[in-house]
Design a protein around this motif. Structure first.
Motif, PDB file in Angstrom:
ATOM      1  N   MET A   1       0.695  -1.203  -0.026  1.00 35.89           N
ATOM      2  CA  MET A   1       0.059   0.008   0.031  1.00 35.89           C
ATOM      3  C   MET A   1       0.954   1.163   0.194  1.00 35.89           C
ATOM      4  SD  MET A   1      -2.958   0.906   2.701  1.00 35.89           S
ATOM      5  CE  MET A   1      -3.886  -0.524   2.275  1.00 35.89           C
ATOM      6  N   LYS A   2       0.480   2.242  -0.942  1.00 30.88           N
ATOM      7  CA  LYS A   2       1.400   3.397  -0.994  1.00 30.88           C
ATOM      8  C   LYS A   2       1.316   4.356   0.279  1.00 30.88           C
ATOM      9  CE  LYS A   2       2.286   7.196  -4.386  1.00 30.88           C
ATOM     10  NZ  LYS A   2       1.705   7.768  -5.464  1.00 30.88           N
ATOM     11  N   PHE A   3       2.596   4.931   0.509  1.00 26.84           N
ATOM     12  CA  PHE A   3       2.438   5.778   1.891  1.00 26.84           C
ATOM     13  C   PHE A   3       1.679   7.001   1.388  1.00 26.84           C
ATOM     14  CE2 PHE A   3       4.379   9.128   4.196  1.00 26.84           C
ATOM     15  CZ  PHE A   3       4.211   8.597   5.591  1.00 26.84           C
ATOM     16  N   PRO A   4       0.693   7.621   2.292  1.00 20.23           N
ATOM     17  CA  PRO A   4       0.007   8.698   1.923  1.00 20.23           C
ATOM     18  C   PRO A   4       0.804  10.089   2.283  1.00 20.23           C
ATOM     19  CG  PRO A   4      -0.517   7.892   4.088  1.00 20.23           C
ATOM     20  CD  PRO A   4       0.428   6.968   3.530  1.00 20.23           C
ATOM     21  N   GLY A   5       1.770  10.197   1.753  1.00 21.11           N
ATOM     22  CA  GLY A   5       2.700  11.375   1.635  1.00 21.11           C
ATOM     23  C   GLY A   5       2.022  12.853   1.180  1.00 21.11           C
ATOM     24  N   SER A   6       1.488  12.679   0.088  1.00 23.71           N
ATOM     25  CA  SER A   6       0.646  13.758  -0.608  1.00 23.71           C
ATOM     26  C   SER A   6      -0.286  14.371   0.630  1.00 23.71           C
ATOM     27  CB  SER A   6      -0.113  13.561  -1.657  1.00 23.71           C
ATOM     28  OG  SER A   6      -0.872  12.656  -1.554  1.00 23.71           O
ATOM     29  N   VAL A   7      -0.760  13.356   1.357  1.00 27.42           N
ATOM     30  CA  VAL A   7      -1.768  14.048   2.530  1.00 27.42           C
ATOM     31  C   VAL A   7      -1.149  14.780   3.505  1.00 27.42           C
ATOM     32  CG1 VAL A   7      -3.348  13.135   4.279  1.00 27.42           C
ATOM     33  CG2 VAL A   7      -3.495  12.298   2.121  1.00 27.42           C
ATOM     34  N   LEU A   8       0.173  14.179   3.858  1.00 28.71           N
ATOM     35  CA  LEU A   8       0.892  14.891   4.933  1.00 28.71           C
ATOM     36  C   LEU A   8       1.576  16.344   4.328  1.00 28.71           C
ATOM     37  CD1 LEU A   8       2.403  14.429   7.759  1.00 28.71           C
ATOM     38  CD2 LEU A   8       4.179  13.397   6.603  1.00 28.71           C
ATOM     39  N   VAL A   9       1.845  16.402   3.270  1.00 29.40           N
ATOM     40  CA  VAL A   9       2.404  17.483   2.511  1.00 29.40           C
ATOM     41  C   VAL A   9       1.342  18.584   2.521  1.00 29.40           C
ATOM     42  CG1 VAL A   9       3.443  18.538   0.554  1.00 29.40           C
ATOM     43  CG2 VAL A   9       4.038  16.420   1.053  1.00 29.40           C
ATOM     44  N   SER A  10       0.039  18.352   2.208  1.00 31.12           N
ATOM     45  CA  SER A  10      -1.197  19.216   2.041  1.00 31.12           C
ATOM     46  C   SER A  10      -1.357  19.626   3.284  1.00 31.12           C
ATOM     47  CB  SER A  10      -2.320  18.485   1.486  1.00 31.12           C
ATOM     48  OG  SER A  10      -1.924  17.969   0.060  1.00 31.12           O
ATOM     49  N   LEU A  11      -1.202  18.979   4.380  1.00 27.02           N
ATOM     50  CA  LEU A  11      -1.699  19.420   5.781  1.00 27.02           C
ATOM     51  C   LEU A  11      -0.476  20.097   6.403  1.00 27.02           C
ATOM     52  CD1 LEU A  11      -3.373  18.968   8.354  1.00 27.02           C
ATOM     53  CD2 LEU A  11      -1.971  17.063   9.079  1.00 27.02           C
ATOM     54  N   VAL A  12       0.809  20.001   6.172  1.00 22.26           N
ATOM     55  CA  VAL A  12       1.719  20.852   6.560  1.00 22.26           C
ATOM     56  C   VAL A  12       1.880  22.083   5.961  1.00 22.26           C
ATOM     57  CG1 VAL A  12       4.303  21.011   6.370  1.00 22.26           C
ATOM     58  CG2 VAL A  12       3.647  18.778   7.270  1.00 22.26           C
ATOM     59  N   LEU A  13       1.497  22.338   4.784  1.00 19.37           N
ATOM     60  CA  LEU A  13       1.508  23.540   4.023  1.00 19.37           C
ATOM     61  C   LEU A  13       0.065  24.086   4.197  1.00 19.37           C
ATOM     62  CD1 LEU A  13       2.423  22.649   0.445  1.00 19.37           C
ATOM     63  CD2 LEU A  13       3.508  23.976   1.827  1.00 19.37           C
ATOM     64  N   PHE A  14      -1.033  23.709   4.620  1.00 18.14           N
ATOM     65  CA  PHE A  14      -2.095  24.158   5.168  1.00 18.14           C
ATOM     66  C   PHE A  14      -1.937  24.788   6.401  1.00 18.14           C
ATOM     67  CE2 PHE A  14      -6.233  23.805   7.590  1.00 18.14           C
ATOM     68  CZ  PHE A  14      -6.978  24.682   6.890  1.00 18.14           C
ATOM     69  N   VAL A  15      -1.395  24.139   7.375  1.00 16.27           N
ATOM     70  CA  VAL A  15      -1.221  24.436   8.673  1.00 16.27           C
ATOM     71  C   VAL A  15      -0.125  25.576   9.061  1.00 16.27           C
ATOM     72  CG1 VAL A  15      -0.582  23.802  11.141  1.00 16.27           C
ATOM     73  CG2 VAL A  15      -2.065  22.309   9.921  1.00 16.27           C
ATOM     74  N   ALA A  16       0.930  25.306   8.314  1.00 20.31           N
ATOM     75  CA  ALA A  16       2.125  26.469   8.386  1.00 20.31           C
ATOM     76  C   ALA A  16       1.656  27.685   7.656  1.00 20.31           C
ATOM     77  CB  ALA A  16       3.367  25.893   7.564  1.00 20.31           C
ATOM     78  N   GLU A  17       0.795  27.744   6.691  1.00 20.08           N
ATOM     79  CA  GLU A  17       0.482  28.940   5.961  1.00 20.08           C
ATOM     80  C   GLU A  17      -0.748  29.811   6.846  1.00 20.08           C
ATOM     81  OE1 GLU A  17      -0.909  30.748   1.633  1.00 20.08           O
ATOM     82  OE2 GLU A  17      -1.021  28.482   2.119  1.00 20.08           O
ATOM     83  N   THR A  18      -1.411  29.053   7.509  1.00 15.50           N
ATOM     84  CA  THR A  18      -2.520  29.598   8.337  1.00 15.50           C
ATOM     85  C   THR A  18      -1.999  30.021   9.622  1.00 15.50           C
ATOM     86  OG1 THR A  18      -4.354  27.838   7.259  1.00 15.50           O
ATOM     87  CG2 THR A  18      -4.778  28.970   9.526  1.00 15.50           C
ATOM     88  N   ALA A  19      -0.962  29.386  10.131  1.00  8.08           N
ATOM     89  CA  ALA A  19      -0.396  29.900  11.303  1.00  8.08           C
ATOM     90  C   ALA A  19       0.320  31.030  10.921  1.00  8.08           C
ATOM     91  CB  ALA A  19       0.524  28.839  11.731  1.00  8.08           C
ATOM     92  N   ALA A  20       1.342  31.326   9.790  1.00  8.84           N
ATOM     93  CA  ALA A  20       1.990  32.362   9.254  1.00  8.84           C
ATOM     94  C   ALA A  20       1.299  33.500   9.155  1.00  8.84           C
ATOM     95  CB  ALA A  20       2.658  31.985   8.356  1.00  8.84           C
ATOM     96  N   ALA A  21      -0.083  33.353   8.510  1.00  8.68           N
ATOM     97  CA  ALA A  21      -0.938  34.328   8.319  1.00  8.68           C
ATOM     98  C   ALA A  21      -1.580  35.130   9.453  1.00  8.68           C
ATOM     99  CB  ALA A  21      -2.124  33.850   7.486  1.00  8.68           C
ATOM    100  N   LEU A  22      -1.964  34.281  10.712  1.00 12.41           N
ATOM    101  CA  LEU A  22      -2.340  34.763  11.825  1.00 12.41           C
ATOM    102  C   LEU A  22      -1.101  35.507  12.603  1.00 12.41           C
ATOM    103  CD1 LEU A  22      -4.333  31.583  13.030  1.00 12.41           C
ATOM    104  CD2 LEU A  22      -5.208  33.757  12.081  1.00 12.41           C
ATOM    105  N   CYS A  23      -0.061  35.271  12.560  1.00 11.50           N
ATOM    106  CA  CYS A  23       1.037  35.704  13.450  1.00 11.50           C
ATOM    107  C   CYS A  23       1.216  37.044  12.542  1.00 11.50           C
ATOM    108  CB  CYS A  23       2.411  35.106  13.159  1.00 11.50           C
ATOM    109  SG  CYS A  23       2.241  33.401  14.086  1.00 11.50           S
ATOM    110  N   LEU A  24       1.131  37.267  10.964  1.00 10.65           N
ATOM    111  CA  LEU A  24       1.452  38.236  10.427  1.00 10.65           C
ATOM    112  C   LEU A  24       0.318  39.337  10.592  1.00 10.65           C
ATOM    113  CD1 LEU A  24       3.738  39.544   8.505  1.00 10.65           C
ATOM    114  CD2 LEU A  24       2.471  38.778   6.564  1.00 10.65           C
ATOM    115  N   SER A  25      -0.889  38.870  10.468  1.00  8.56           N
ATOM    116  CA  SER A  25      -1.791  39.570  10.813  1.00  8.56           C
ATOM    117  C   SER A  25      -2.022  40.465  12.360  1.00  8.56           C
ATOM    118  CB  SER A  25      -3.192  38.905  10.686  1.00  8.56           C
ATOM    119  OG  SER A  25      -3.456  38.049  11.844  1.00  8.56           O
ATOM    120  N   GLY A  26      -1.453  39.697  13.138  1.00 11.79           N
ATOM    121  CA  GLY A  26      -1.032  40.300  14.499  1.00 11.79           C
ATOM    122  C   GLY A  26      -0.146  41.461  14.374  1.00 11.79           C
TER     123      GLY A  26
END
Length: 444
Positions: A1-26
């Motif tokens: 069974m193939k490792f779900p690496g694309s799911v992990l990359v999508s989640l990391v980018l989603f969380v990192a970008e959202t957190a960076a946006a909140l910090c920058l808006s502050g």
């Protein structure tokens, strides 16, 4: 069974970008820049809501009566919960024998003109993982072009106006650019898998590298051109954006109305006609957002049951890149003419040349991908080189003036000579009529 690496990359980018946006808006709030704060929050929270909605829609959580999952999506925790579920399924797969399996038939890539059909057993765990991968791929596309692309444009515009690049803003822009490129890459892979669903498609690392370079050059140059133009001609920025956006938004609808096809009813059985219309509008909205910044590998076709045009159209690809290159060159020319004092220490001709070369590099990597690295290039009816050649011949035929005008021009040029010849012949005839004896003697 193939490792779900694309799911992990999508989640990391989603969380990192959202957190960076909140910090920058502050940071903007602390500096007193209320407008930049609210725009940053808008471009961060709007795609988050659309991502939650897309995940709920793809997994059909409303009809499955899962109130806890819906609550977590309302709290913007949907991707995190889905990722935990994906890895739980992955690590527990194979421990218990599955009572039911489904058999899928796929055709291999043709070798020597022959394509063999193979059968594969797909268990419930692998089927669930496939659904999760597909859902996260679509969520990455939404996050990239409805959130990261406007966000990157906004932050680069702020850097140009303030003539300052802070560490937080630079990190945020890098994350946004990576999110856009990854979303465009997933869009390319989705297009390949949708168009060639009957085949067992495997994408090689060289293809991923070509797509990454192609999309990086294309998106970086496009965003930079838009920011430079908007920094000197703010009044004309909105018309340029609206013409681009609504042109691509209404294009699938115009083709649908011209085809006179019935309204699509097979998208989702639980949706009414109003719900189906909303889903189609959101789809064309995303399609327009993608084409604002780069070529969408997926072409929307509303009169198709799959809503996707599965034919390979080189003409549309050629016209898009030609018009986009002309538009970028025109916007750079306007920036060069009306540039202000903030660009006093910038070598404008060199910057224009670098941006145009960067866009040409994007086209070059695109050609390399379709000519050599595309996983289904053996299924093309014609290669991209042949398609581009035929496109250029067609465009030259259109630009060439018709032969009738050339013949009429030649006739107009030669008309004085023909009139002189006609006059001389008429004079000779009149002289022969006035001297009949001379003509008889000559005949004798």
């Amino acid at each position: 069974m193939k490792f779900p690496g694309s799911v992990l990359v999508s989640l990391v980018l989603f969380v990192a970008e959202t957190a960076a946006a909140l910090c920058l808006s502050g940071a903007y709030r602390a500096a007193g820049d209320r407008m930049w704060q609210w725009l940053t929050l808008l471009f961060a929270l709007l795609p988050c809501a659309l991502v939650q909605l897309s995940l709920v829609f793809i997994h059909r959580d409303v009809s499955r009566d899962r109130p806890l999952v819906l609550l977590l999506h309302l709290l913007q925790l949907g991707p995190l919960v889905r990722c935990v579920e994906v890895f739980y399924i992955y690590f527990h797969a194979g421990r218990v024998e599955e009572p039911y399996v489904s058999i899928t038939k796929k055709r291999q890539m043709p070798k020597d003109g022959y394509s063999e059909e193979i059968e594969k057993e797909v268990g419930q765990a692998e089927g669930k993982l496939c659904t999760h991968r597909s859902a996260f791929s679509r969520a990455s596309v939404i996050q990239a072009f409805l959130g990261s692309a406007p966000q990157l444009t906004l932050q680069l515009y702020i850097c140009v106006l303030q003539q300052e690049i802070t560490a937080a803003r630079s990190i945020f822009m890098v994350l946004s650019l990576l999110s856009i490129v990854y979303g465009a890459l997933r869009c390319n892979i989705l297009a390949i898998k949708i168009k060639y669903d009957d085949y067992d498609v495997s994408v090689k690392p060289a293809a991923y590298l070509c797509i990454f370079m192609w999309r990086s050059f294309e998106i970086a140059t496009r965003v930079t051109v838009l920011v430079l133009f908007s920094s000197v001609l703010q009044i004309w920025t909105l018309p340029v954006v609206l013409v681009n956006f609504f042109g691509f938004f209404f294009y699938p609808w115009i083709l649908f109305w011209q085809s006179k096809s019935p309204f699509p009813e097979n998208i989702e059985k639980a949706l009414s006609r109003v719900g189906t219309t909303i889903v189609l509008c959101l789809l064309t909205f995303l399609y327009a957002g993608i084409n604002m910044f780069c070529w969408s590998a997926v072409q929307v076709k509303l009169n198709d049951p799959d809503l996707i045009n599965k034919s390979q159209n080189w003409y549309r690809l050629t016209v898009y890149y030609m018009l986009r290159f002309i538009e970028n060159a025109f916007l750079l020319l306007m920036w060069y003419i009306y540039k202000t004092d903030i660009y006093l220490y910038v070598c404008a001709p060199l910057l224009v040349l670098q941006l145009l070369i960067g866009y040409c590099m994007a086209v070059l990597f695109m050609l390399v991908f379709y000519q050599f690295c595309h996983p289904c290039k053996k299924l093309f009816s014609s290669s991209i080189s042949e398609g581009l050649l035929s496109c250029f011949k067609f465009l030259c035929f259109i630009c060439k003036p018709p032969k009738t005008t050339i013949l009429t021009d030649k006739a107009e040029v030669k008309s004085p000579e023909t009139t002189d010849e006609a006059r001389s012949s008429s004079k000779s005839i009149d002289s022969q009529k006035g001297n009949p004896h001379q003509s008889v003697s000559s005949n004798a």
